[in-house]
Design a protein around this motif. Structure first.
Motif, PDB file in Angstrom:
ATOM      1  N   LYS A  54       0.798  -1.224   0.000  1.00 14.11           N
ATOM      2  CA  LYS A  54       0.000   0.000   0.000  1.00 14.11           C
ATOM      3  C   LYS A  54       0.835   1.281   0.000  1.00 14.11           C
ATOM      4  O   LYS A  54       0.285   2.370   0.192  1.00 14.11           O
ATOM      5  N   ASP A  84      -9.240   5.327   4.124  1.00  9.03           N
ATOM      6  CA  ASP A  84      -8.801   4.306   3.166  1.00  9.03           C
ATOM      7  C   ASP A  84      -9.729   3.095   3.194  1.00  9.03           C
ATOM      8  O   ASP A  84      -9.720   2.312   4.133  1.00  9.03           O
ATOM      9  N   GLY A 128      -3.798  -2.852  -3.599  1.00  4.44           N
ATOM     10  CA  GLY A 128      -2.602  -2.142  -3.209  1.00  4.44           C
ATOM     11  C   GLY A 128      -2.371  -0.912  -4.064  1.00  4.44           C
ATOM     12  O   GLY A 128      -1.980   0.149  -3.570  1.00  4.44           O
ATOM     13  N   ALA A 131      -4.596   1.865  -2.948  1.00  7.85           N
ATOM     14  CA  ALA A 131      -4.127   2.460  -1.694  1.00  7.85           C
ATOM     15  C   ALA A 131      -2.957   3.401  -1.949  1.00  7.85           C
ATOM     16  O   ALA A 131      -2.859   4.479  -1.352  1.00  7.85           O
TER      17      ALA A 131
END
Length: 469
Positions: free
Chosen positions: A153, A329, A334, A337
């Motif tokens: 992330k 979030d 990933g 993010a």
């Protein structure tokens, strides 16, 4: 923790690979294999040398002492050199990523030296022949590509910093940043007073600086505050002509004007960045996406103190928990993010672009079904960017190819949903279909459909982790 042990050596003192090391206590000067080790180590004096010997990476001499202390593994002895015991420790290849991660976090650089031929081939040249070995890469905080070593992330920027020659307007710093695990690239410059805030915004893992700048207290202090390792390199690496040529070659273009206007200082920073990657990756080229402009002209500049007070991506304690990012979030990938973190860190200044994003958000807030379906589609999307990067460096495996296959399928699925939504009155509560969503839909279908079909035909549904399997 339990100590890692290397295989017991045999009587063959010619090569310390998988049982070919001199017996402890045997007084020998430089054997052919130790001579090979010393030659390779001399070429990499600033790195711990991981010397591949069969199923282990071995470290010798001072490297072994440092690694055993950093990793908490047993330090042993193996033979003698110039009358002194040879300190040694080792880690098994199958657990190398775990140990490598711990060393990098503690600020070490690691030179990975692999066997370049099968030991059987070496024996054909004679019983005392040494297996061919050489360094295949240097692992530093900013040049990691392994999935196990990266935060899914978070970006992992390698940043090159160059101080432009002084002008009447004052000191300016050019910065070129690249995440070699995804190809994401930023180039820009900032006034000297804005450097602290820009370094904190970028949050690089490693910063390359000219050796003449390595003693600058202002620069070194803020690199440390940003949490980065500082790596001095020769000032000659910061060459603008080399940077421009290299970037054109990487992007496959004859002109850079389509990506913006870049100063000589920015190209100098880019030149050092590309040269450093070339050196650490032993000539292998990264995937580079078209560079984004950074600096005060592109995004809102926020000074370091204000960033700390706002707790955009890190709380006052330095952790993600308690930050604005942690509070909002809800991404399911990933890559999503990383993009959310980047947008929070770099607020836009262009009103038109801000409004285009807001139109897209309004559309998705109103369209519950579209939003839910898109999230479901994204959940099945692997991290294509990092898979492509590993494959480009020759470190990828069957699962990376499968990740591209599955990611392309998810992209086409999401594009179909957006296409249906763009034609549906019920899915949009605002006038027309948002331009930003239309742009995304177009991008999702830009890859040649033949690639997805080829990968689907060539791969089993669940490929093994390793090519040999």
């Amino acid at each position: 923790m339990a100590a890692e042990r290397s295989p017991d050596p045999t009587a063959d003192t010619s090569d310390p690979q998988a049982g070919g090391a001199p017996l402890p206590g045997v007084a020998v000067e430089a054997t052919p294999s130790m001579a090979q080790y010393l030659e390779i180590k001399a070429a990499n004096p600033d790195s711990l040398l991981w010397y591949r010997m069969g199923d282990f990476y071995e470290l010798f001499f001072e490297d072994a002492v440092k690694a055993s202390q950093a990793l908490g593994i047993v330090l042993t002895k193996r033979g003698k050199h110039q009358g002194q015991d040879i300190a040694m420790c080792g880690v098994p290849v199958h657990r190398a990523d775990d140990y490598l991660q711990r060393l990098i976090k503690q600020g070490f650089r690691v030179a990975v030296c692999e066997q370049l031929e099968d030991p059987a081939e070496a024996r054909k040249r004679g019983s005392k022949a040494v297996v061919k070995r050489d360094v295949v890469r240097l692992v530093t905080p900013g040049t990691i590509t392994e999935e196990a070593l990266l935060d899914a992330k978070a970006r992992n920027y390698l940043t090159s910093l160059f101080r432009a020659p002084g002008t009447d307007a004052g000191v300016r710093y050019a910065l070129a940043s690249l995440d070699i695990s995804t190809g994401e690239t930023e180039i820009g410059d900032v006034p000297g007073d804005d450097l602290p805030g820009e370094l904190v915004r970028l949050s690089p893992s490693e910063v390359i600086v000219p050796d003449a700048l390595a003693g600058d207290e202002f620069v070194t202090r803020w690199i440390k505050v940003a949490g980065a390792a500082m790596t001095p390199v020769p000032s000659a690496s910061f060459d603008s002509a080399s940077g421009e040529r290299g970037l054109k070659a990487q992007l496959g273009v004859s002109e850079l004007s389509g990506f913006g206007s870049f100063s000589r200082a920015e190209m100098a920073a880019t030149g050092a960045l590309l040269r450093y990657i070339d050196l650490t990756q032993i000539g292998k080229k990264p995937v580079i996406r078209p560079p984004r402009r950074s600096g005060g002209g592109a995004v809102l500049m926020i000074d370091a103190a204000s960033r700390a007070s706002l707790e955009l991506t890190r709380s006052s304690s330095g952790e993600k928990d308690g930050s604005l990012l942690a509070a909002i979030d809800r991404t399911v990938t990933g890559a999503g993010a990383r993009e959310l973190s980047a947008r929070l860190s770099s607020p836009l200044r262009d009103v038109g672009e801000i409004n285009r994003r807001l139109d897209a958000v309004e559309n998705l807030v109103a369209g519950d079904r579209l939003r839910r379906d898109l999230r479901d589609a994204l959940r099945s999307a692997p991290d294509i960017a990092r898979a492509v990067s590993r494959l480009a460096f020759g470190r990828g495996g069957p699962r990376d190819l499968a990740g591209i296959r599955d990611g392309l399928a998810a992209a086409l699925n999401a594009a179909r949903m957006l296409a249906v939504s763009s034609k549906s009155r019920d899915a949009t509560s605002i006038a027309g279909f948002p331009a930003e969503l239309a742009r995304i839909k177009s991008a999702l279908t830009a890859v040649d459909a033949k690639l997805a079909g080829m990968l689907a035909a060539a791969l089993v549904d669940e490929p093994p982790h390793l090519k040999r399997d």
